[in-house]
Enzyme design. Structure first.
Site, PDB file in Angstrom:
ATOM      1  N   ALA A  80       0.816  -1.220   0.000  1.00  0.00           N
ATOM      2  CA  ALA A  80       0.000   0.000   0.000  1.00  0.00           C
ATOM      3  C   ALA A  80       0.847   1.268   0.000  1.00  0.00           C
ATOM      4  O   ALA A  80       0.417   2.314  -0.501  1.00  0.00           O
ATOM      5  CB  ALA A  80      -0.939  -0.017   1.204  1.00  0.00           C
ATOM      6  N   GLN A 126      22.869  -1.972  -4.819  1.00  0.00           N
ATOM      7  CA  GLN A 126      22.589  -1.372  -3.514  1.00  0.00           C
ATOM      8  C   GLN A 126      22.516  -2.407  -2.387  1.00  0.00           C
ATOM      9  O   GLN A 126      22.205  -2.071  -1.251  1.00  0.00           O
ATOM     10  CB  GLN A 126      21.335  -0.510  -3.556  1.00  0.00           C
ATOM     11  CG  GLN A 126      20.012  -1.236  -3.720  1.00  0.00           C
ATOM     12  CD  GLN A 126      18.861  -0.268  -3.944  1.00  0.00           C
ATOM     13  OE1 GLN A 126      18.716   0.317  -5.003  1.00  0.00           O
ATOM     14  NE2 GLN A 126      18.029  -0.079  -2.927  1.00  0.00           N
ATOM     15  N   LYS A 151       9.421   6.931   4.443  1.00  0.00           N
ATOM     16  CA  LYS A 151       9.911   5.806   5.251  1.00  0.00           C
ATOM     17  C   LYS A 151      11.430   5.642   5.083  1.00  0.00           C
ATOM     18  O   LYS A 151      12.146   5.375   6.038  1.00  0.00           O
ATOM     19  CB  LYS A 151       9.172   4.544   4.840  1.00  0.00           C
ATOM     20  CG  LYS A 151       9.876   3.358   5.273  1.00  0.00           C
ATOM     21  CD  LYS A 151       9.133   2.361   6.008  1.00  0.00           C
ATOM     22  CE  LYS A 151      10.034   1.182   6.204  1.00  0.00           C
ATOM     23  NZ  LYS A 151      10.666   0.770   4.954  1.00  0.00           N
ATOM     24  N   HIS A 207       3.694   1.766  -1.679  1.00  0.00           N
ATOM     25  CA  HIS A 207       4.028   2.062  -3.085  1.00  0.00           C
ATOM     26  C   HIS A 207       2.791   2.593  -3.813  1.00  0.00           C
ATOM     27  O   HIS A 207       2.880   3.528  -4.616  1.00  0.00           O
ATOM     28  CB  HIS A 207       4.478   0.791  -3.819  1.00  0.00           C
ATOM     29  CG  HIS A 207       5.737   0.186  -3.280  1.00  0.00           C
ATOM     30  ND1 HIS A 207       5.771  -1.025  -2.632  1.00  0.00           N
ATOM     31  CD2 HIS A 207       7.019   0.628  -3.318  1.00  0.00           C
ATOM     32  CE1 HIS A 207       7.013  -1.314  -2.293  1.00  0.00           C
ATOM     33  NE2 HIS A 207       7.791  -0.328  -2.686  1.00  0.00           N
ATOM     34  N   SER A 235       8.435  -3.886   2.152  1.00  0.00           N
ATOM     35  CA  SER A 235       8.442  -5.158   1.414  1.00  0.00           C
ATOM     36  C   SER A 235       9.013  -6.272   2.285  1.00  0.00           C
ATOM     37  O   SER A 235       8.773  -7.449   2.030  1.00  0.00           O
ATOM     38  CB  SER A 235       9.296  -5.026   0.149  1.00  0.00           C
ATOM     39  OG  SER A 235       8.825  -3.954  -0.617  1.00  0.00           O
ATOM     40  N   ARG A 236       9.795  -5.889   3.295  1.00  0.00           N
ATOM     41  CA  ARG A 236      10.400  -6.908   4.155  1.00  0.00           C
ATOM     42  C   ARG A 236       9.408  -7.481   5.171  1.00  0.00           C
ATOM     43  O   ARG A 236       9.685  -8.512   5.787  1.00  0.00           O
ATOM     44  CB  ARG A 236      11.578  -6.313   4.934  1.00  0.00           C
ATOM     45  CG  ARG A 236      12.734  -5.955   4.038  1.00  0.00           C
ATOM     46  CD  ARG A 236      13.769  -5.142   4.794  1.00  0.00           C
ATOM     47  NE  ARG A 236      14.710  -4.543   3.871  1.00  0.00           N
ATOM     48  CZ  ARG A 236      15.847  -5.098   3.493  1.00  0.00           C
ATOM     49  NH1 ARG A 236      16.200  -6.255   3.980  1.00  0.00           N
ATOM     50  NH2 ARG A 236      16.632  -4.489   2.647  1.00  0.00           N
TER      51      ARG A 236
HETATM   52  O1  PAF Z   1      13.458   2.629  -2.335  1.00  0.00           O
HETATM   53  C1  PAF Z   1      13.672   1.742  -3.185  1.00  0.00           C
HETATM   54  O2  PAF Z   1      12.841   0.861  -3.432  1.00  0.00           O
HETATM   55  C2  PAF Z   1      15.003   1.737  -3.921  1.00  0.00           C
HETATM   56  O3  PAF Z   1      16.050   2.111  -3.102  1.00  0.00           O
HETATM   57  C3  PAF Z   1      14.981   2.581  -5.207  1.00  0.00           C
HETATM   58  C4  PAF Z   1      14.784   4.049  -4.909  1.00  0.00           C
HETATM   59  C5  PAF Z   1      13.872   2.088  -6.120  1.00  0.00           C
HETATM   60  C6  PAF Z   1      16.318   2.433  -5.943  1.00  0.00           C
HETATM   61  O4  PAF Z   1      16.573   1.107  -6.269  1.00  0.00           O
END
Ligand code: PAF
Length: 279
Positions: free
Chosen positions: A35, A61, A149, A37, A186-187
């Protein structure tokens, strides 16, 4: 909803849309949409004509290969969620579409990448800026939407935009929470029911910090919150800090407003973060 998997086809389509004077809004994600996103998509729809959502689990990342391997990738259900939302375009490239072999990236982020999350996840914000720069170059959005967040990520991206003078307006959208207060992430799918209950200590700690802030000194607030979190079984506090809202340097003085309280903890091995702006 149109789906693109290559930079060239996406950028061709968006060039047409821009020639029609359409405002392009970008919502970058790594998928496993929730929700939080969808609230970014909704906000992007209010403020732009063409909403582009990217789904790309960005390998650069992740400093822990195990974390990258177990990152959820429910692509079919993500597409359904986007089709039922106000998303106009989904961009879901492969790794080789976004990166060439042996590519390097290193920018100075004024120390923003070596504190808090950056200290615990070295290289994380280099990877974030690397992919966000590529997404900005491809989409050339008028506006880009990020969730509060990931507060530190928002400051890091603002620094990227400043350094490269990228003509994009960054819009930070409020944290979306479950009914019980847990910040959407998502986690969260990896948490068992018992761990979910333990994880509520993060948002409760931030609520308590907000209550204590007007009546206690900053060191006193930090002590009380650390004690509060540490008394919950199964929760390993990584940091609780009160920082300058822009530089993210820890402060001891309330005159340095705006201030933000940031927390990170592991619950059942899952890293969770949350934050609140202190008024
Ligand atoms: O916040 C995220 O999901 C990621 O860090 C992003 C900004 C999509 C970059 O991969």
């Amino acid at each position: 909803m149109k789906i693109f998997t290559t930079r060239a086809t996406l950028s061709g389509y968006l060039t047409e849309q821009k020639s029609l004077r359409k405002i392009i809004g970008l919502v970058p994600t790594m998928g496993a949409l929730h929700a939080g996103h969808l609230s970014l998509i909704e906000q992007a729809h209010k403020e732009s004509d063409v909403v582009v959502c990217s789904i790309f689990v960005n390998p650069t990342q992740f400093n822990d290969p195990g974390d990258l391997a177990k990152y959820p990738r429910p692509i079919e259900s993500d597409i359904k969620k986007l089709e039922n939302s106000e998303c106009d375009v989904l961009f879901m490239p492969s790794v080789s579409e976004m990166y060439s072999e042996g590519e390097e990236w290193n920018i100075s982020l004024n120390g923003l990448d070596s504190i808090l999350e950056g200290k615990i996840r070295p290289g994380h914000y280099q990877g974030v800026t690397q992919i966000v720069k590529k997404l900005f170059d491809t989409v050339m959005p008028d506006k880009a939407f990020f969730g509060q967040k990931d507060y530190q990520q928002v400051q890091v991206i603002a620094e990227l935009v400043r350094q490269y003078q990228i003509p994009v307006q960054l819009i930070t959208c409020p944290i979306v929470r479950e009914a019980d207060g847990l910040a959407m992430s998502s986690r969260n799918v990896h948490l068992s029911a018992a761990e979910h209950q333990q994880a509520l200590v993060l948002s409760r700690a931030l609520n308590l910090a907000q209550q204590l802030f007007p009546v206690k000194t900053i060191p006193e607030v930090k002590d009380e919150i650390s004690r509060f979190v540490k008394q919950t079984d199964g929760v390993e506090l990584e940091y609780f800090e009160i920082c300058d809202g822009k530089t993210l340097q820890p402060v001891t003085d309330k005159d340095d407003e705006p201030l933000v309280a940031l927390i990170a903890a592991k619950v059942g091995g899952i890293r969770l973060i949350d934050n609140v702006i202190l008024e």
